[in-house]
Design an enzyme around this catalytic site. Structure first.
Site, short mmCIF file in Angstrom:
data_model
loop_
_atom_site.label_atom_id
_atom_site.label_comp_id
_atom_site.label_asym_id
_atom_site.label_seq_id
_atom_site.Cartn_x
_atom_site.Cartn_y
_atom_site.Cartn_z
N HIS A 147 0.73 -1.59 0.27
CA HIS A 147 -0.03 -0.09 0.10
C HIS A 147 0.66 1.19 -0.16
CE1 HIS A 147 -2.93 2.89 1.51
NE2 HIS A 147 -2.18 3.20 2.34
N ASP A 189 8.14 23.06 -25.03
CA ASP A 189 7.91 21.25 -24.54
C ASP A 189 9.07 21.55 -23.39
OD1 ASP A 189 8.08 18.71 -24.09
OD2 ASP A 189 6.84 18.73 -25.66
N TRP A 199 7.45 -0.12 4.28
CA TRP A 199 8.04 0.53 2.75
C TRP A 199 9.23 0.45 3.37
CZ3 TRP A 199 9.15 5.85 2.15
CH2 TRP A 199 9.45 6.48 2.27
N SER A 238 13.69 6.17 -13.28
CA SER A 238 13.05 7.58 -13.69
C SER A 238 12.71 8.48 -13.19
CB SER A 238 11.25 6.37 -13.71
OG SER A 238 10.50 7.43 -13.58
N SER A 239 12.64 8.36 -11.44
CA SER A 239 12.74 9.94 -10.62
C SER A 239 13.12 10.86 -11.26
CB SER A 239 12.74 9.55 -9.38
OG SER A 239 11.60 8.80 -9.25
N HIS A 296 13.66 11.54 4.19
CA HIS A 296 13.00 12.19 4.80
C HIS A 296 12.58 13.70 3.89
CE1 HIS A 296 11.32 14.62 8.03
NE2 HIS A 296 11.21 15.28 7.35
N GLU A 351 12.59 12.98 0.40
CA GLU A 351 11.35 12.28 0.34
C GLU A 351 10.22 12.96 0.30
OE1 GLU A 351 11.27 10.24 -2.60
OE2 GLU A 351 8.81 9.63 -2.59
N TYR A 394 9.25 15.46 1.92
CA TYR A 394 8.80 17.42 0.39
C TYR A 394 9.09 16.69 0.03
CZ TYR A 394 10.53 18.32 5.63
OH TYR A 394 10.13 17.79 7.06
N SER A 416 -0.90 27.46 -3.31
CA SER A 416 -0.62 28.60 -3.56
C SER A 416 -0.42 29.41 -5.05
CB SER A 416 1.56 29.49 -4.06
OG SER A 416 1.91 28.29 -2.38
N HIS A 471 15.55 11.74 13.24
CA HIS A 471 13.84 12.14 13.79
C HIS A 471 13.40 10.68 14.06
CE1 HIS A 471 11.66 14.64 11.26
NE2 HIS A 471 12.26 13.17 10.62
N HIS A 472 13.52 9.56 12.65
CA HIS A 472 12.47 8.79 12.29
C HIS A 472 13.26 7.75 13.27
CE1 HIS A 472 10.41 10.51 9.08
NE2 HIS A 472 11.40 11.74 8.56
N THR A 487 7.95 26.35 7.63
CA THR A 487 6.43 26.07 7.35
C THR A 487 5.58 26.53 7.27
OG1 THR A 487 7.42 23.63 7.15
CG2 THR A 487 5.30 23.87 7.38
N LYS A 540 5.12 29.41 5.67
CA LYS A 540 3.72 29.08 4.15
C LYS A 540 2.68 29.26 5.06
CE LYS A 540 6.90 26.87 0.74
NZ LYS A 540 6.35 27.27 0.47
N ARG A 584 1.35 0.15 15.46
CA ARG A 584 0.98 0.09 13.56
C ARG A 584 1.93 -1.72 12.78
NH1 ARG A 584 6.07 3.26 10.69
NH2 ARG A 584 4.50 3.06 9.37
#
Lengths: 539, 295
Positions: free
Chosen positions: A79, A108, A144, A171-172, A255, A257, A259, A270, A304-305, A330, A333, A452
């Protein structure tokens, strides 16, 4: 001189290649590739959502009802992988493809053939990844985050998952290179950097993040591969390795990722809020700097993870304070969005509703993130449903809401048809209410200690889980309804034709071209008129 | 409209190609290779990864076809300076992604050497881990861990083959730069000679690298399975070797293109891209020589 050269340029304007293979498989057109990305993302969103429905079904009641624990773990893992790499990221690349060349007045994307390749790797990579479900070993089941040593017990699926991730990374990276080259090299003559729409800015920054961290992820999974198949001991203490290193490397990728998944959302929001507040974006330049600051900070907060994994005290403190710093840009924003709306002539069309929900609900997700940034209390939250609630608030009511907002905002430009405002509003209220029923109780479950990635739970958690599941089914159904709305809009059933401007308060180049946008929009070298732009700084 | 007018017009405009047939071939090749490799790794019996090789063949076919198209377009002057700039940015950021890839393995190496191996040896907060689980383990680099995984091994002497290889690669960077100056000065013959010299230096480097691997496996008992030292050593030098191989092939292609009369003093992006790549590979080697072999 060959005439093939000129064929490509002369009678261009609405000249689409004929036939499926030429139009879609061999396309170099940024709009067609954008469409491919968006359709692919929608398909993956539904597939990932279907897996989530099974998860919520199993968790509807305590006890094991429908799936065995190992398959449950496969579901949570797949998932997440499908939603992150198949739905959210490709959706944003789809937006980038469609909108960036139009927004900066480019003919283009800079590297059109590579653009095609970036997309056409994805369906193959995902076929490979999803095929692991049908193998004897089953799909990857370690989450994941793919932590060893658990992930190394995956059997045959390891190699398939690792190679699929390598392909996604390729690809990315190619997609990101294309975005950078397009923005830096293809802007119309007087489109200065500080005249660019914020969506273009946030994508430019996102592209740098992608190029910096996708190779790191590739390196991490390569080490998993060699540990699994070639006898290396990167993550085995007996050989002098350390499983914790994987977590460091993974989150050095992971991390930034997150963002990568939220900065383009900031960009979309925005664009939308100024349009419906009929005011220019408040603090445009500070928005740009805040995005860059968030991107920079994302590289120095990864551990922090891992507060509860075992780290020197100095490390815990450093990562705690550094993480809290992120709330400053943040916050800039969020306050800028609020200030944009302040005293604006606001109307609440569907895209605006989604954008407003984003601002409120994403902020809730941000606050729960701030709670977990506190190292001492994170020991309580770690690996509970609190973190599940947190990242679904930032990714579902954050990233996914922004994507849906963006679809409603730009689909008239893409298809030439207005979506049904009435159905859009039903979709919004249905989703906004059900998503909170789905995820808000998970905060309470987490604080009460429900772990979890577990298919069964103690009976004390029964009510909130049942509530959450009901919200989940309702939210899932709402997205099926969304597909119906999108389908109707594309087919032009019961809809009106979109005007070129579409929204009364809209500014930016995309609103000064016809709807639907012609197959080829801008010729090279056409200067941009400042009165068409949303942001014209004096720099 | 006369044909010269047409060509001028196309030069002014950014060239947007239509109908790309190679990307899908590349995706198919990549998938065949990946599925082939994964199936092979999972198989108990397969001796040769046939499907993987087939996939590589398709990828090589794609690379040839795709580059042939681009080279043809370039030689026909269909690319203006703006297209050239896109290519440059593409190559620069591709190399940056490669830098990050290598940085991952260098970072891992530093983490093991400076943090986790000493912790296993009882330093810092690792005291109880050491006494309870790995009593008597010293935690000194080089190590194959407290489990002595892969058995005792010896190190490669940095001042023998690796030093020669360092000199070879540094020299190859010099020869390549001389060739580059020759291209700019329109001295084609000189450029070809110095390019060929660069290819030879790269090839000799690879030859020695293979020799070193043989020595490690046959005489030093230093293998990929020699604990964390073997893992980091072969991962870093192995990926570097792959990149040198790729770079040498690219240089050889550029040499052949020079012989065919490609590249002009003011337009030789293909040459420059390969040169950048080669210098990048060279810098990675310096990092390896210092942090893997010497220290």
């Amino acid at each position: 001189m060959s005439h093939a050269t000129t064929m490509d340029h002369e009678h261009d304007h609405d000249h689409k290649p004929k036939g499926f293979v030429k139009r879609w498989l061999m396309t170099t057109n940024h709009k067609d590739i954008g469409t491919l990305y968006l359709i692919f993302a929608l398909a993956m969103f539904i597939l990932g959502g279907a897996l989530a429905m099974i998860i919520r079904l199993e968790l509807f009641q305590p006890g094991l009802q429908f799936v065995n624990p190992d398959f449950f773990n496969q579901l949570t893992t797949m998932h997440a992988l499908i939603m992150v790499f198949g739905a959210v990221m490709p959706a944003f690349v789809g937006f980038a493809n469609w909108m960036i060349p139009i927004m900066i007045g480019a003919p283009d994307m800079a590297l059109p053939r590579m653009n095609n390749w970036s997309f056409w790797i994805l369906p193959f990579a995902f076929t490979m990844l999803i095929s692991t479900f049908f193998m004897e070993s089953g799909a990857p089941a370690a989450g994941w985050t793919l932590y060893p040593p658990l992930v190394l017990q995956g059997g045959d699926n390891i190699a398939f998952a690792v190679f699929a991730i390598h392909m996604l990374g390729i690809s990315s990276i190619m997609g990101a290179i294309n975005v950078i080259a397009t923005i830096m090299n293809m802007r119309a003559p007087n489109m200065g950097y500080l005249k660019m729409p914020l969506f273009v800015w946030t994508w430019l920054i996102t592209a740098f993040l992608l190029i910096a961290v996708m190779p790191v992820f590739a390196g991490a999974v390569t080490m998993l591969l060699t540990d699994a198949y070639f006898g290396t001991t990167f993550f085995n203490a007996a050989g002098g390795g350390d499983p914790v290193l994987f977590q460091h490397v993974f989150w050095f990728f992971g991390h930034p990722e997150v963002y990568i998944m939220i900065l383009p959302s900031f960009g979309i929001i925005s664009e939308i809020i100024p349009t419906f507040a009929r005011k220019p974006l408040f603090g445009y330049v500070s928005m740009v700097y805040a995005s860059a600051a968030i991107a920079f900070l994302s590289f120095i907060v990864w551990a922090h993870h891992m507060f509860s994994v075992g780290m020197p005290l100095g490390g815990e403190l450093y990562f705690m304070y550094a993480t809290m710093l992120i709330s400053i840009p943040t916050g800039v924003k969020v306050f800028n969005w609020v200030s944009t709306m302040w005293k604006g002539a606001m109307t609440f069309e569907t895209p605006m509703l989604w954008a407003l929900a984003f601002v409120i609900l994403f902020t809730i997700g941000g606050f729960s993130g701030l709670m977990m940034a506190l190292a001492p209390v994170d020991f309580q939250y770690h690996d509970t449903y609190f973190i599940v609630a947190h990242f679904h608030y930032v990714l579902v009511t954050g990233a996914v809401f922004a994507i849906i907002a963006g679809v409603y905002y730009w689909i008239p430009k893409w298809t030439g048809n207005m979506y049904s405002e009435r159905l859009g509003k039903i979709h919004f209220w249905w989703s906004a209410i059900s998503v909170n029923v789905l995820f808000f109780p998970q905060h309470f479950l987490g604080l009460a200690g429900m772990p979890r990635r577990i298919p069964d739970y103690s009976t004390q958690f029964a009510e909130f889980n049942m509530m959450s599941s009901i919200g989940g089914f309702a939210f899932g159904l709402a997205q099926v309804f969304f597909i119906y709305i999108v389908y109707r809009t594309i087919k032009g059933k019961g809809t009106t034709k979109a005007t070129d401007r579409v929204w009364e308060g809209a500014k930016g180049l995309e609103w000064f071209i016809p709807s639907p946008a012609p197959h080829h929009t801008f010729q090279d070298g056409e200067p941009v008129k400042d009165e068409h732009l949303a942001h014209v700084s004096n720099h | 409209m006369s044909s010269s007018e047409i060509s001028n017009k196309s030069q002014d405009q950014y060239y947007v190609p239509h109908l790309a047939k190679w990307p899908i071939v590349g995706s198919i090749g990549m998938t065949i290779a990946a599925v082939g490799a994964a199936t092979f790794m999972n198989s108990e019996t397969a001796k040769v990864p046939v499907m993987m090789y087939l996939g590589f063949a398709v990828i090589i076919f794609m690379v040839f076809g795709w580059f042939a198209e681009v080279i043809k377009e370039s030689e026909r002057k269909m690319y203006n300076t703006q297209v050239d700039a896109s290519f440059r940015m593409g190559m620069v950021w591709f190399i940056f992604s490669e830098v990050m890839f290598f940085a991952t393995f260098f970072g891992a190496l530093f983490y093991y050497r400076n943090l986790s191996v000493p912790w296993l040896g009882g330093e810092g907060t690792g005291l109880s881990t050491n006494t309870e689980l790995w009593a008597g383990y010293e935690g000194v680099w080089p190590t194959n861990g407290p489990g002595n995984v892969g058995g005792e091994f010896k190190l490669i002497d940095p001042y023998h083959l690796p030093l020669i290889n360092t000199v070879l690669l540094l020299a190859s960077s010099v020869t390549l730069t001389i060739a580059h100056h020759a291209v700019v000065a329109n001295a084609r013959k000189k450029a070809i000679i110095w390019l060929a010299a660069t290819v030879v230096l790269g090839a000799v480097f690879l030859f020695f690298q293979v020799d070193e691997y043989k020595e490690a496996y046959q005489h030093l008992n230093l293998t990929l399975e020699s604990g964390i030292y073997g893992s980091t050593f072969f991962m870093l030098t192995g990926f570097h070797g792959m990149h040198v191989t790729l770079g040498a092939i690219m240089l050889a292609v550029i040499t052949i293109r020079m012989m065919k009369g490609h590249f002009k003093p003011d337009s030789h992006f293909g040459f420059e891209a390969v040169a950048w790549y080669w210098h990048f590979v060279d810098v990675v080697w310096l990092g390896l020589f210092i942090f893997v072999y010497i220290i």
